[in-house]
Enzyme design. Structure first.
Site, PDB file in Angstrom:
ATOM      1  N   GLN A 160       0.812  -1.212   0.000  1.00 35.45           N
ATOM      2  CA  GLN A 160       0.000   0.000   0.000  1.00 35.45           C
ATOM      3  C   GLN A 160       0.845   1.260   0.000  1.00 35.45           C
ATOM      4  OE1 GLN A 160      -2.681  -0.037   3.347  1.00 35.45           O
ATOM      5  NE2 GLN A 160      -3.528  -2.043   2.849  1.00 35.45           N
ATOM      6  N   GLU A 209       6.736   9.174   5.140  1.00 34.50           N
ATOM      7  CA  GLU A 209       6.467   7.998   5.962  1.00 34.50           C
ATOM      8  C   GLU A 209       7.560   7.856   7.013  1.00 34.50           C
ATOM      9  OE1 GLU A 209       5.756   4.561   3.536  1.00 34.50           O
ATOM     10  OE2 GLU A 209       4.038   5.470   2.530  1.00 34.50           O
ATOM     11  N   HIS A 215       5.380  -4.770  10.829  1.00 33.10           N
ATOM     12  CA  HIS A 215       4.688  -3.509  10.583  1.00 33.10           C
ATOM     13  C   HIS A 215       3.865  -3.176  11.826  1.00 33.10           C
ATOM     14  CE1 HIS A 215       2.356  -0.339   8.734  1.00 33.10           C
ATOM     15  NE2 HIS A 215       3.107  -0.428   7.656  1.00 33.10           N
ATOM     16  N   ARG A 241       9.918   1.861  11.887  1.00 36.23           N
ATOM     17  CA  ARG A 241       8.927   0.838  12.214  1.00 36.23           C
ATOM     18  C   ARG A 241       9.314  -0.018  13.410  1.00 36.23           C
ATOM     19  NH1 ARG A 241       7.416  -0.906   5.973  1.00 36.23           N
ATOM     20  NH2 ARG A 241       6.010   0.860   5.595  1.00 36.23           N
ATOM     21  N   HIS A 294       5.962  -8.433   8.553  1.00 33.75           N
ATOM     22  CA  HIS A 294       5.735  -7.647   7.346  1.00 33.75           C
ATOM     23  C   HIS A 294       6.807  -7.815   6.280  1.00 33.75           C
ATOM     24  CE1 HIS A 294       4.199  -4.406   4.902  1.00 33.75           C
ATOM     25  NE2 HIS A 294       5.295  -3.684   5.037  1.00 33.75           N
ATOM     26  N   ARG A 350      14.447  -2.037   7.472  1.00 36.14           N
ATOM     27  CA  ARG A 350      14.139  -1.385   6.195  1.00 36.14           C
ATOM     28  C   ARG A 350      13.464  -0.041   6.411  1.00 36.14           C
ATOM     29  NH1 ARG A 350       9.468  -1.262   2.807  1.00 36.14           N
ATOM     30  NH2 ARG A 350       8.379  -2.516   4.350  1.00 36.14           N
TER      31      ARG A 350
END
Length: 562
Positions: A63, A136, A250, A299, A361, A396
């Site tokens: 997404q 983000e 995630h 994250r 994730h 990541r």
């Protein structure tokens, strides 16, 4: 820590049918299709093999978007960002384990890769002065481009599938193992067709683009096909892997109930980028005072903060927190995918807070490759999430994965095209020298992995997983058994690396070792040697424990004298 594993799944009968191609690509997501298209455009015959339908990939579920500074498209204006700033943010997120050279190579190649993707027909959301960019977690600038709000992966998948000249795609065929020549070179793949027959596809180059390992866990944003197949096959073929312990959770998967198991819908980070905030069951902000970036922290930071808050059982709720979206307008138009998932469980995002919890994730590690996707087994390449290029390090950075798949898909194809004159006709073994064992009980392993190898890990829990994986065996050979085997074997490799890394770094959290260790500021390399998982330090150029350089003309097995 060591674990004993079978070195192959198949045993016994020779293949009942054969086919051949210059290149065989296993997987049909962004990396696989980009590689296939680019190789075909270079004049190579290419066959794509996927165990489901062509769109059954992690890419289709992505997404968030693509992190890229400027696409190079004439209508995409400079927003004051730079590749150097993107590099720095990536290095910070990677917690000291990124390969800086790989980071710079991939991120510099990003703009032109996006330009070529747009030329193939991909349509990204437009904004003032070019492509619409958002921010983000972990990014210091607005550099993430989207398609359809929260349907970026689906648009990339659509565009690649619709590209004219797409090579043949063999759907419904499960790749079981890499076929090796007598001197250890990759010479094709063994597959199970829809009728359960074993086939051999001979190829001058084998590309693994099989995605991640999300189905190792009971709750994952990955689709059901993400069963670590490529990583398991690479290990069985003798390839070196790296950074396997770094599995990103995630922080915001949609919580669909206490008994939900398997895939959970992703709640894109872009919602927090637009201003939504995480609150616990008592209504208190989760990220207040935790990190300077608050709800947009990396994250691993957000997932750990949620996990720690849930341990307090605030407001009597210990299995999820909430995403407060009350400050957002036009939610359904901006995030249609999330809206549809919420409505399926009776939630209206316009008025209701979204129940969310961390879920497996993305795998930051994988099959070790050089900058052109070459592994330590000659003729075997890897691209996308299954590969460890060094871009992600210990964690990541959000939205770097789709970019990596697009860039490395092209680079792998270019490397194969350049190597074509050196190819030789390899003689494939009649069958793989396996002992006939395949593992069972997938759900029990997933539950145990979530309990003991999730966001917080300790030695006692890791030891329990190693014992569980080693005990599960039976003699079937079908898709369910092969997938369970792959999950069990990869879980053993992940646990071996996680046990060796006695520190907390990035998305690897050891509860009894709460801080980073300078002595472990390097990657751990994992391979199977004589049926045993071996974990070593060093680097592929100067390895410890006999690990190997990337193969070009000679196989890793042959060089090691095995």
């Amino acid at each position: 820590m060591t674990s004993t594993l079978s070195t192959a799944v198949l045993s016994g009968e020779a293949p009942s049918w054969e086919a051949d191609s210059d290149v065989v690509v296993v997987g049909s997501g962004a990396a696989g299709l980009t590689c296939a298209l680019t190789a075909a455009e270079a004049g190579l015959s290419v066959l794509v093999v996927t165990k489901g339908e062509i769109g059954d990939s992690n890419t289709s579920y992505a997404q968030g978007g693509v992190a890229v500074v400027r696409s190079g498209h004439p209508a995409d204006h400079d927003h004051g960002d730079s590749v150097q700033e993107h590099v720095l943010d990536t290095l910070v997120a990677g917690s000291g384990l990124c390969d800086e050279r790989a980071v710079r190579q991939i991120l510099r190649a990003g703009p032109s890769a996006i330009t070529r993707l747009i030329a193939r027909g991909a349509r990204f959301d437009a904004g003032p002065g070019g492509l619409l960019r958002t921010r983000e977690g972990g990014h210091g600038a607005d550099r993430v481009i989207h398609a359809g709000g929260d349907a970026t992966g689906a648009e990339i998948q659509r565009a690649l599938q619709a590209t004219r000249g797409l090579p043949a795609v063999l759907t419904g065929h499960l790749t079981v193992d890499v076929a090796l020549s007598r001197n250890g070179m990759a010479a094709g793949i063994y597959v199970l067709d829809p009728d359960g027959r074993c086939g051999l596809i001979r190829a001058g180059a084998v590309v693994l683009a099989t995605g991640g390992v999300g189905q190792l866990f009971a709750a994952s944003t990955n689709p059901a096909v993400a069963t670590a197949d490529g990583l398991a096959m690479a290990l069985r073929a003798g390839a070196v892997t790296a950074d396997l312990e770094f599995i990103q959770f995630h922080p915001t998967a949609l919580w669909t109930g206490p008994d939900a198991h398997g895939h959970r819908p992703l709640v894109t980070e872009a919602i927090r980028g637009a201003g939504a905030t995480l609150v616990d069951g008592a209504g208190r902000p989760v990220m207040a005072g935790v990190h300077p970036l608050g709800d947009l922290a990396p994250r691993d930071v957000v997932s750990l903060a949620i996990t720690r808050r849930l341990a307090e059982n605030p407001g009597g709720i210990g299995d999820h927190v909430f995403l407060d979206c009350s400050s957002l307008t036009d939610f359904a138009d901006r995030f249609p995918t999330v809206t549809a998932a919420c409505r399926q469980i009776g939630i209206d995002p316009a008025v209701d807070p979204l129940p969310v919890s961390p879920a497996a994730h993305y795998h930051c590690g994988g099959v070790w490759t050089d900058g052109h996707g070459r592994t330590t087994v000659a003729g075997l390449y890897a691209a996308g999430e299954v590969a460890r290029t060094g871009l992600h390090g210990a964690n990541r950075l959000a939205s770097n994965s789709l970019l990596e798949g697009l860039v490395m898909g092209e680079r792998v194809a270019a490397a194969i095209a350049a190597a074509r004159p050196a190819w030789t006709q390899a003689v494939v073994r009649e069958h793989l020298p396996a002992d006939g064992r395949v593992f069972g009980s997938r759900s029990e392993l997933q539950t145990a992995m979530s309990r003991h190898v999730g966001i917080g890990r300790d030695e006692d829990g890791l030891r329990q997983i190693a014992l569980l994986a080693a005990e599960r065996a039976d003699g079937r050979l079908d898709r369910a058994a092969v997938e369970a085997t792959n999950l069990a074997q990869v879980s053993a490799a992940v646990v071996a690396a996680a046990t060796r890394r006695t520190e907390s770094r990035g998305c690897h959290i050891r509860t009894e070792f709460g801080h980073r260790s300078q002595a472990l500021a390097h990657s751990l390399f994992v391979r199977i040697q004589d049926g045993v998982v071996v974990v070593g330090a060093g680097s592929p150029d100067r390895p410890a424990g006999g690990l190997l350089r990337p193969a070009r003309h000679q196989s890793a097995l042959a060089r090691a004298g095995r």
